[in-house]
Write an enzyme that holds these catalytic residues in place. Structure first.
Site, PDB file in Angstrom:
ATOM      1  N   ASP A 161       0.698   9.412   2.940  1.00 17.36           N
ATOM      2  CA  ASP A 161       1.760   8.409   2.950  1.00 17.36           C
ATOM      3  C   ASP A 161       2.558   8.550   1.651  1.00 17.36           C
ATOM      4  OD1 ASP A 161       3.223   6.252   3.959  1.00 17.36           O
ATOM      5  OD2 ASP A 161       2.048   4.829   2.801  1.00 17.36           O
ATOM      6  N   ASP A 166       0.444   0.503   8.061  1.00 20.17           N
ATOM      7  CA  ASP A 166      -0.355   1.042   6.968  1.00 20.17           C
ATOM      8  C   ASP A 166      -1.105  -0.103   6.298  1.00 20.17           C
ATOM      9  OD1 ASP A 166      -1.375   3.005   5.323  1.00 20.17           O
ATOM     10  OD2 ASP A 166       0.264   2.881   3.881  1.00 20.17           O
ATOM     11  N   LYS A 218       8.596   3.674   1.012  1.00 18.25           N
ATOM     12  CA  LYS A 218       7.570   4.227   1.900  1.00 18.25           C
ATOM     13  C   LYS A 218       8.149   4.878   3.161  1.00 18.25           C
ATOM     14  CE  LYS A 218       3.614   2.730   0.008  1.00 18.25           C
ATOM     15  NZ  LYS A 218       2.434   3.562  -0.260  1.00 18.25           N
ATOM     16  N   GLU A 234      -5.024   9.343   2.930  1.00 15.20           N
ATOM     17  CA  GLU A 234      -5.482   8.324   3.859  1.00 15.20           C
ATOM     18  C   GLU A 234      -6.036   8.958   5.137  1.00 15.20           C
ATOM     19  OE1 GLU A 234      -2.601   5.280   4.590  1.00 15.20           O
ATOM     20  OE2 GLU A 234      -1.663   5.463   2.613  1.00 15.20           O
ATOM     21  N   THR A 282       6.045  10.119   6.260  1.00 15.13           N
ATOM     22  CA  THR A 282       4.592  10.028   6.310  1.00 15.13           C
ATOM     23  C   THR A 282       4.102  11.251   7.076  1.00 15.13           C
ATOM     24  OG1 THR A 282       4.637   7.599   6.347  1.00 15.13           O
ATOM     25  CG2 THR A 282       2.615   8.682   7.097  1.00 15.13           C
ATOM     26  N   GLU A 306      -2.753   6.271  -9.673  1.00 11.87           N
ATOM     27  CA  GLU A 306      -4.082   5.912 -10.178  1.00 11.87           C
ATOM     28  C   GLU A 306      -4.658   7.026 -11.044  1.00 11.87           C
ATOM     29  OE1 GLU A 306      -7.068   3.929  -7.400  1.00 11.87           O
ATOM     30  OE2 GLU A 306      -5.664   4.895  -6.026  1.00 11.87           O
ATOM     31  N   GLN A 313       9.809   1.618  -4.876  1.00 12.59           N
ATOM     32  CA  GLN A 313       8.900   0.592  -4.364  1.00 12.59           C
ATOM     33  C   GLN A 313       8.743  -0.559  -5.359  1.00 12.59           C
ATOM     34  OE1 GLN A 313       4.951   2.073  -3.640  1.00 12.59           O
ATOM     35  NE2 GLN A 313       4.165   0.124  -2.916  1.00 12.59           N
ATOM     36  N   GLU A 354      -0.371   9.419  -1.106  1.00 15.94           N
ATOM     37  CA  GLU A 354      -1.514   8.557  -0.825  1.00 15.94           C
ATOM     38  C   GLU A 354      -2.374   9.273   0.208  1.00 15.94           C
ATOM     39  OE1 GLU A 354       0.100   4.103  -1.904  1.00 15.94           O
ATOM     40  OE2 GLU A 354      -0.168   4.616   0.207  1.00 15.94           O
ATOM     41  N   HIS A 369      -8.876   1.125  -4.934  1.00 14.19           N
ATOM     42  CA  HIS A 369      -7.441   1.373  -5.083  1.00 14.19           C
ATOM     43  C   HIS A 369      -6.700   0.070  -5.391  1.00 14.19           C
ATOM     44  CE1 HIS A 369      -3.456   3.012  -4.401  1.00 14.19           C
ATOM     45  NE2 HIS A 369      -3.228   2.109  -3.464  1.00 14.19           N
ATOM     46  N   ARG A 374       7.363   5.511  -6.048  1.00 16.12           N
ATOM     47  CA  ARG A 374       6.820   4.379  -6.782  1.00 16.12           C
ATOM     48  C   ARG A 374       7.896   3.574  -7.514  1.00 16.12           C
ATOM     49  NH1 ARG A 374       2.080   3.502  -4.344  1.00 16.12           N
ATOM     50  NH2 ARG A 374       0.684   5.309  -4.457  1.00 16.12           N
TER      51      ARG A 374
END
Length: 393
Positions: free
Chosen positions: A212, A105, A232, A180, A236, A337, A219, A178, A112, A216
């Protein structure tokens, strides 16, 4: 039978994405989507390479074979197709389209990366010094890549909030997404060699949507100094339809200006930026529209960087772009975000929300310009959150 393709269908003859499906009568096998139908390629083309539960054997045959088969499929579905090889999309079960070799990834969106830099390091420069010199990435976990529609169990792990003196173990409190794109390697490269940016179009078979999922809080506690791990690796999700790279020729655009100029191995004679528009839906409400054309590093540059040290690549390797975000708030591809670290809740239905709750469902979809006008579709990648306790039942 004649397959009727409605005007404006995102799955017309300029798309023809591949997937793996099963029916009540047959196990997983390769098909191609045309409008709202799936054509069984093993039966339609009389080729056993498609009577398999993944695209890998076909992808390994290489670019010239991909081109030849695409021509045969186009000719076939433009005319009369035997009815027994055609199934309605609603009547089939989709499966993971590839046997994933390795999963990498990247972190290729300047918007971002800058947003997260401002969130996590408000008194420092948003981007790390290396960010504009190389596509930053990490190796993920191939065994937890799942197909769209698979429920996602809320992960558990260590987490430590800013007001806590020591870490605790428990379920993720800040579960995120996420949005992607993922790129599927069709033909690999041996150990000790590398893949140039110019080889990208002959090496990469196609493109999928990726969610993904990200824990948080887990992480944030674990990532120093080696980066993402348990935050993570729990899941996925990818879409079931692999859009052939050749179908995206009309979507090619320049990448944003790259300054400083990349080192020679990352330079592209014709940049592989892509004009792809994504939509993120949270419990049925559209909350974001990330634009892939804003991505700083191209997928050709990502592949070149991934192999420049001599690392082998294999058929079925999947590498993802990292979160896709644009300059506007409604173009941010992650909830961390979109809600600015949870400090600016957004309205989802009748509720103000920051991160995912149990029972929430996220759907990511996308379209791109197609040859001759119109749009081509990627389908969707969908996932619903289950409580952590359900994993122990």
């Amino acid at each position: 039978m004649k397959i009727e393709i409605p005007e404006g269908s995102p799955f017309g003859l300029v798309n023809l994405p591949y997937g793996v499906f099963s029916t009540r009568e047959s196990g997983p096998r390769v098909g191609v989507r045309v409008a709202d139908f799936v054509v069984d390629l093993a039966m339609a083309l009389g080729d056993e390479v498609f009577a398999r539960p993944s695209l890998n054997a076909f992808m390994a045959q290489g670019f010239d074979r991909w081109k030849e088969v695409r021509g045969r499929i186009t000719e076939l579905v433009s005319g009369e197709v035997p009815g027994e090889v055609v199934h309605a999309v609603a009547d089939v079960t989709p499966h993971l389209p590839i046997e994933v070799g390795d999963y990498v990834d990247f972190y290729a969106s300047e918007h971002h990366a800058s947003n997260l830099g401002r969130l996590f390091r408000p008194d420092s420069e948003p981007l790390m010094p290396n960010w504009k010199h190389l596509p930053v990435g990490y190796h993920g976990r191939a065994g937890t890549v799942v197909v769209s529609g698979t429920d996602i169990v809320r992960p558990c792990g260590q987490r430590k909030a800013a007001d806590e003196t020591a870490p605790t173990f428990g379920e993720c409190r800040r579960l995120d997404i996420e949005a992607e794109l993922g790129f599927v390697v069709g033909t690999g490269s041996p150990l000790g060699s590398s893949v140039s940016t110019a080889e990208f179009a002959r090496r990469v078979f196609g493109v999928v949507l990726v969610n993904d999922w990200s824990a948080r809080d887990i992480q944030a506690w674990e990532y120093v100094p080696l980066g993402p791990f348990l935050g993570k690796s729990f899941a996925t999700s990818i879409s079931p339809w692999v859009v052939p790279l050749v179908a995206l020729e009309a979507a090619r655009v320049p990448t944003p200006p790259q300054d400083p100029e990349p080192l020679p191995y990352l330079r592209e004679a014709e940049p592989w930026g892509l004009d792809i528009d994504l939509t993120v839906s949270w419990n049925g409400q559209d909350v974001s529209h990330p634009p892939y054309r804003e991505m700083y590093w191209s997928p050709a540059q990502m592949l070149a960087h991934m192999t420049v040290n001599g690392a082998a690549s294999r058929t079925g390797d999947l590498y993802a772009s990292g979160t896709i975000s644009g300059p506007e708030k409604d173009q941010r591809g992650a909830f961390i975000e979109l809600t600015w670290g949870g400090k600016e809740p957004i309205q989802v239905g009748d509720e103000e929300r920051t991160f995912l709750l149990d029972g929430d469902e996220v759907v990511i979809s996308a379209t791109a310009p197609g040859a001759g006008g119109g749009r081509i579709g990627f389908g969707e990648v969908r996932g619903r959150i289950l409580p952590a306790t359900e994993a122990k039942r």
